[in-house]
Each structure stands twice: as structure tokens, then as C-alpha cells.
Design an enzyme around this catalytic site. Structure first.
Site, PDB file in Angstrom:
ATOM      1  N   GLY A 281      40.961  37.101  40.300  1.00 13.12           N
ATOM      2  CA  GLY A 281      41.264  36.819  41.697  1.00 13.12           C
ATOM      3  C   GLY A 281      41.044  35.366  42.048  1.00 13.12           C
ATOM      4  O   GLY A 281      40.739  34.529  41.195  1.00 13.12           O
ATOM      5  N   GLY A 283      39.254  32.130  44.106  1.00 11.27           N
ATOM      6  CA  GLY A 283      37.933  31.721  44.558  1.00 11.27           C
ATOM      7  C   GLY A 283      37.024  31.255  43.449  1.00 11.27           C
ATOM      8  O   GLY A 283      37.346  31.318  42.256  1.00 11.27           O
ATOM      9  N   GLU A 306      47.823  36.374  38.975  1.00  9.15           N
ATOM     10  CA  GLU A 306      48.566  35.997  40.172  1.00  9.15           C
ATOM     11  C   GLU A 306      48.445  34.481  40.352  1.00  9.15           C
ATOM     12  O   GLU A 306      49.413  33.762  40.285  1.00  9.15           O
ATOM     13  CB  GLU A 306      47.907  36.769  41.319  1.00  9.15           C
ATOM     14  CG  GLU A 306      48.514  36.638  42.631  1.00  9.15           C
ATOM     15  CD  GLU A 306      47.631  37.345  43.640  1.00  9.15           C
ATOM     16  OE1 GLU A 306      47.861  38.530  43.904  1.00  9.15           O
ATOM     17  OE2 GLU A 306      46.709  36.708  44.155  1.00  9.15           O
ATOM     18  N   ASN A 396      39.880  35.998  54.545  1.00  8.44           N
ATOM     19  CA  ASN A 396      41.178  35.528  54.031  1.00  8.44           C
ATOM     20  C   ASN A 396      42.224  36.641  54.095  1.00  8.44           C
ATOM     21  O   ASN A 396      43.248  36.507  54.745  1.00  8.44           O
ATOM     22  CB  ASN A 396      41.041  35.059  52.577  1.00  8.44           C
ATOM     23  CG  ASN A 396      40.052  33.909  52.446  1.00  8.44           C
ATOM     24  OD1 ASN A 396      40.007  33.043  53.311  1.00  8.44           O
ATOM     25  ND2 ASN A 396      39.280  33.906  51.387  1.00  8.44           N
ATOM     26  N   GLY A 400      46.191  39.952  46.444  1.00  9.48           N
ATOM     27  CA  GLY A 400      46.703  40.850  45.399  1.00  9.48           C
ATOM     28  C   GLY A 400      45.647  41.779  44.854  1.00  9.48           C
ATOM     29  O   GLY A 400      45.940  42.582  43.958  1.00  9.48           O
TER      30      GLY A 400
END
Ligand code: COA
Length: 523
Positions: A281, A283, A306, A396, A400
Site C-alpha cells: 500500500g 505510505g 498499485e 485519505n 486500493g
């Protein structure tokens, strides 16, 4: 059109004529070159605009700012759809100008976030694979104008995206009109990186034919009728750098727990040394976890993800990663220089796909992904809140993470055990908002340790999570909560009147901790 320009990646100077020949290869389109202000005149009050951009990569950069300028002096409000978050303060500027009425499917801008939380901008927080499916079937408002950043327009009028694909292909295909921002800072060497594939209509849709992360199934540019391109704007603004922080002590511990877990999986024959394709993910935490694979024994890793962050290219350079498929490349400024100055070195090991394909549930399930996403908070049973601070305030968005977690071979959620200097426990009795249910969560990992939840019932999951993932003093507080809840019985025991007591205490005293909270309240 600038007279001459210097590419930040190649350092070469190009004349206006060369730019036109290389970047607008269909001659009849060259007369559509205009200023951002002129292009912005195509936008009318109340329109739905689809813009390129995915986690600060490949976003339209100058026409949106011209829209914001107009909105300062006239009533001009738009619904804005993108791939994901934008850079270059586009969300901020449109929000401050009062031009943003509706936003989907993801954002991460503090100014926009504040406007969303004041109820001024209607935000639709959506699984990233779903937006264009809903557009295609007219379940949501149609796109009036698409604004797409490109490295070039081909001889047939097809648009070659820059550092992200996101939703750009379907936006351009479905919009009535298309504005193209040709970005001269993006190297023409990016051509060939993209793989544009649009699924057919349901219910008789054929399978997405991706059997391996490196499979190319589409075209390298977005084909649309060239007459739809109503304006072309030449820009020279770079993507905004990623805002991730380097790994710290806690994120390194999280990575190390995961690496040890995967070593055990290999030892026990459930995984091979190349694991399964990895998704990570956005971050700081997810990037740090991926960096942890650099010093691991695993080899020939692949990614079907992603966002490709700095860690992807560190893993390439360390010889650990064979191939990476994503929807965008979002890098820190130094890494951006290193990667885009040497894109040829990576290009045959990279693909950028539309986000409905990078995040496609069918493909994720078929390839058997190990997905690593981040929680704001998790509860003792493994439900995850990734989006809402204290249950109400948007951070946020789900991005995904839901596309991946629901369909993963192994779904991991990582978080630091505490936030805000220990005043918040990331593991709580009950999450205040659910993005990922306990059914989609196999592993929870914090810097304290890792809870393997596979095959466990709720009461067993709670014991595991509290024992392995929680910092003191919250560990004892959670064991006490669980003991009281179990006295009341149930498959998933709770003390409902106390389930949100921690959040209430934080709001009232500034900490979730009973001891410090009491002290502060007395003081
Ligand atoms: N309550 C309140 N705030 C919390 C919190 C909690 N339980 N846990 C973390 N935070 C705060 C942190 O203090 C930090 O605040 P700051 O920016 O003021 O310092 C902020 O949230 C970010 O936390 P951090 O620990 O730095 O993690 P991160 O940068 O890895 O981001 C998410 C974590 C959850 C916000 C981010 O991963 C996200 O938005 N995820 C949802 C979308 C997603 O997963 N997409 C991936 C699909 S590819």
C-alpha cells in the site's frame, strides 16, 4: 509553445519544431495547442471532470490551476474524478478557489481533507478498481471533459500517458472532450511502459488474460478518436515528490517481523523463496516494509501492485526483484532523478496498467497476491479502520486496499502499535469505522510483533492480537476488556457500553490511556 526547452531527465534542448514532431505526431492536432487558460474555457459550471493522476504521479498540472483561477472570479464548481491523489497542490488550489464540489475516488491533501471534514466537499471514498466500471455503466455521472497528462500523442491520435495510468484511459474514452497536457519534463523513453487494456461489457465479459505479473495484454497508448482532443497544452512541471519518510526503528521492526514470518512459511513449505507476487500500500509504513525485503533471503520477487514507491527500485537495484506491475510510479525527489535518468535500465521489468487492471479482483485472486496494507486502527478481532480518525474524520481514503485485501492469497495489515506519542493505541476494543472486515485480514503486524490469524475463531484472534501486537499499558487494558466481554458471552464478545470508551477518553482527555487520562483530567 516554448521556443526551446531542456528536459530535466535527458538534459537535451529541444526546439519547438522538434517538440511538435516528437510529441504531437498527428500533424492536424498541432493547431489545437493553446494556453492552459484557453483550455480551461472548455470547463463549465457543474461539469464532471476526469483528470489523470495517481498518488502524485502523472497528474494534469496546469489546466486545473487555470480552472481554479477562473473560479476566483466566476461561479465555477466541478465534480472531480481522478485515479487517486494528486500532487502539485492541485486539490489544495481547487479547494481554496471554491471550485471543488465533489471529489472521488481518493485524495490525500490536507486542505481538501479539511474541507471534506467540514462537509463542504462531498467526497466519495471508493475502491479504486470500481470507479470506471460505474462510469462505463452510467451508474454515476458521466465525464464531460477529461484532462490527461501525456508524453506524446501518436500518429493516430492515441495518448501516451506519463508516470501513471490510473483511470486516464477510460476517462479519455468516455469523455465528450479531451484536453491533453504534454509534459516536456517526462522523457519520451517512457513510451512502451504502459499496457492499456479495457474490459468488455458484462455479463458476457471475457477473463482478463493476465496469468503472470509480466503479461502484456493491451496497447501502449490510449486510443480515442483524435477529433475529441479539443486542446493541447505544453507543460514543464514535474511530478511532486513522494512524501514518505525513510524507515525508522518501528517500521524496521515491522518489516523484520514480516520477513521472519515469511521465512517460516518457506521453511514449512507453504511458500517458495520467491514468495508470491507482492502488493504494498501507500505510505511510509508500507514502503519501509518493502525495503525490509532487501536484506532478506528471498530472491526473484515480483510485484503486482498499485503504486510503485522508492522501495520497488531499491529492490531492483539489490537484485531481489524480477518484475513490477503497477498503475503509477511515485518517488522521492532523489529516487525520481535516479530512476527516470536511467529508465532504460528498468523498463523491460516494469508495466503500468489502468487501475481497474492493477487492482482487478479476478487477477489478484488468480495470481495469489501477498498484500500488505496499512491500518489507522485495528480491533481485537481483526477489523481494520484505514480511513477515519476517531471514526468520523477522513484521512485519505480506502484506495486500493480493499481491492487487494479481499482477494489476496495472504492479506497483511501493518500499523505502529501506538500513534501520537502513545496517546493513541492503534489496537482498540472496537474500530470506530470498518474498511476491512475480520474476514479479509490474515495477519496483523506492529513493531511489537505479528499475529497470524489464519484459521482462528474470534476469541482466539483476540488473544493472539492482544498478546502479539499491543504495547503496554494498552495490552493489559485490552486483556481486561476481553475478560469482561467474555463474561457476557457471544461469538464475538463485547462490552458495548465500553467499546468506544477509549476514543471518548482520548477526545476528552487527550489520551486513550486510563492512567495518564485520569492524571490529565485531575490536573
Ligand atoms: N488515530 C489517529 N491518527 C492516527 C492513528 C490513529 N489510530 N494512527 C496513525 N495516525 C496518524 C499518524 O499519527 C500520522 O499523523 P501525522 O501525519 O500527523 O504524523 C498519520 O496518521 C499517518 O500515519 P503513519 O503512521 O505515518 O502511517 P502511513 O504514512 O503509512 O499512513 C495510512 C497510514 C493508513 C494513513 C495510509 O496508509 C492510508 O491512507 N491508507 C489507506 C489507503 C490504502 O491503504 N491504500 C493502499 C492501497 S495500494
Amino acid at each position: 509553445m516554448p521556443e526551446a526547452t531542456q528536459s530535466q531527465h535527458t538534459g537535451l534542448t529541444q526546439t519547438a519544431r522538434e517538440i511538435q514532431e516528437q510529441r504531437i505526431r498527428l500533424p492536424e492536432l498541432r493547431k489545437r495547442v493553446c494556453s492552459a487558460e484557453h483550455a480551461a474555457l472548455w470547463i463549465e459550471d457543474g461539469m464532471t471532470i476526469g483528470m489523470s493522476g495517481f498518488t502524485r504521479a502523472g497528474d494534469a498540472k496546469v489546466v486545473p490551476l487555470a480552472i481554479a483561477e477562473r473560479a476566483k472570479t466566476e461561479h465555477l464548481k466541478i465534480s472531480l474524478m481522478t485515479g487517486a491523489s494528486l500532487g502539485n497542490d492541485v486539490d489544495k488550489t481547487l479547494t481554496e478557489a471554491g471550485a471543488m464540489s465533489r471529489r472521488m475516488p481518493f485524495q490525500s491533501d490536507p486542505t481538501l481533507r479539511a474541507a471534506i471534514n467540514r462537509g463542504e466537499v462531498m467526497y466519495v471514498d471508493q475502491h479504486l478498481s470500481e470507479t470506471v466500471e460505474q462510469l462505463r455503466t452510467r451508474q454515476i455521472n458521466a465525464i464531460d471533459v477529461a484532462i490527461i497528462e501525456a508524453i506524446a500523442i501518436t500518429e493516430t491520435g492515441a495518448i501516451i500517458p506519463t508516470t501513471s495510468v490510473g483511470n486516464s484511459a477510460s476517462f479519455a474514452i468516455l469523455a465528450d472532450q479531451v484536453i491533453v497536457e504534454i509534459n516536456l519534463t517526462q522523457s519520451l523513453e517512457l513510451e512502451g511502459l504502459h499496457d492499456i487494456f479495457i474490459p468488455k461489457h458484462r455479463p458476457r465479459r471475457e477473463p482478463v488474460p493476465i496469468m503472470s505479473v509480466s503479461d502484456r495484454i493491451g496497447s501502449t497508448a490510449i486510443s480515442i478518436p483524435p477529433e475529441k482532443i479539443v486542446a493541447i497544452v505544453i507543460t514543464q512541471k514535474s511530478d511532486s515528490a513522494s512524501t514518505i519518510l525513510p524507515p525508522d526503528h518501528d517500521t524496521a521492526k515491522i518489516a523484520s517481523h514480516l520477513v521472519n514470518f515469511f521465512k517460516d512459511e518457506v521453511r514449512d513449505g507453504r511458500l517458495t523463496n520467491s514468495l508470491m507476487p507482492l502488493q504494498a500500500g501507500i505510505g511510509t509504513i508500507a514502503n519501509a516494509v518493502m525495503s525490509g525485503f532487501i536484506d532478506s533471503p528471498f530472491e526473484h520477487l515480483t510485484m503486482y501492485s498499485e503504486v510503485l514507491q522508492d522501495s520497488t527500485f531499491d529492490l531492483f537495484d539489490a537484485g531481489k526483484l524480477d518484475f513490477a506491475s503497477g498503475s503509477s510510479i511515485t518517488l522521492s525527489s532523489q529516487k525520481s532523478r535516479e530512476v527516470f535518468n536511467n529508465i532504460g535500465k528498468y523498463k523491460d521489468r516494469l508495466i503500468l496498467r489502468p487501475q481497474e487492471i492493477s487492482n482487478h479482483p479476478e487477477v489478484i485472486r488468480r495470481l495469489g497476491l501477498i498484500t500488505i496494507n496499512t491500518a489507522l486502527e485495528a480491533d481485537i478481532y481483526g477489523n481494520i479502520n484505514s480511513t477515519h480518525v476517531l471514526g468520523t474524520h477522513m484521512m485519505n481514503g480506502i484506495g486500493g486496499s480493499g481491492d487487494f485485501a479481499r482477494n489476496a492469497y495472504l492479506s497483511v495489515f501493518a500499523t505502529k502499535s501506538i500513534a501520537k506519542d502513545g496517546k493513541i493505541s492503534s489496537i482498540v476494543p472496537m474500530v470506530t469505522h470498518v474498511d476491512h472486515t475480520e474476514h479479509d485480514v490474515d495477519i496483523i503486524v506492529t513493531e511489537i510483533g505479528l499475529a497470524d490469524l489464519r484459521g482462528l475463531a474470534p476469541r482466539e484472534r483476540a488473544q493472539k492480537i492482544i498478546q502479539h501486537c499491543v504495547a503496554e499499558p494498552y495490552k493489559q487494558m485490552l486483556f481486561d476488556y476481553l475478560a469482561e466481554a467474555e463474561l457476557r458471552g457471544g461469538h464475538t464478545p463485547h462490552v458495548l457500553e465500553k467499546a468506544y470508551a477509549w476514543h471518548t477518553r482520548y477526545r476528552e482527555t487527550g489520551t486513550m490511556s486510563e492512567v495518564a487520562g485520569t492524571l490529565k483530567a485531575v490536573a
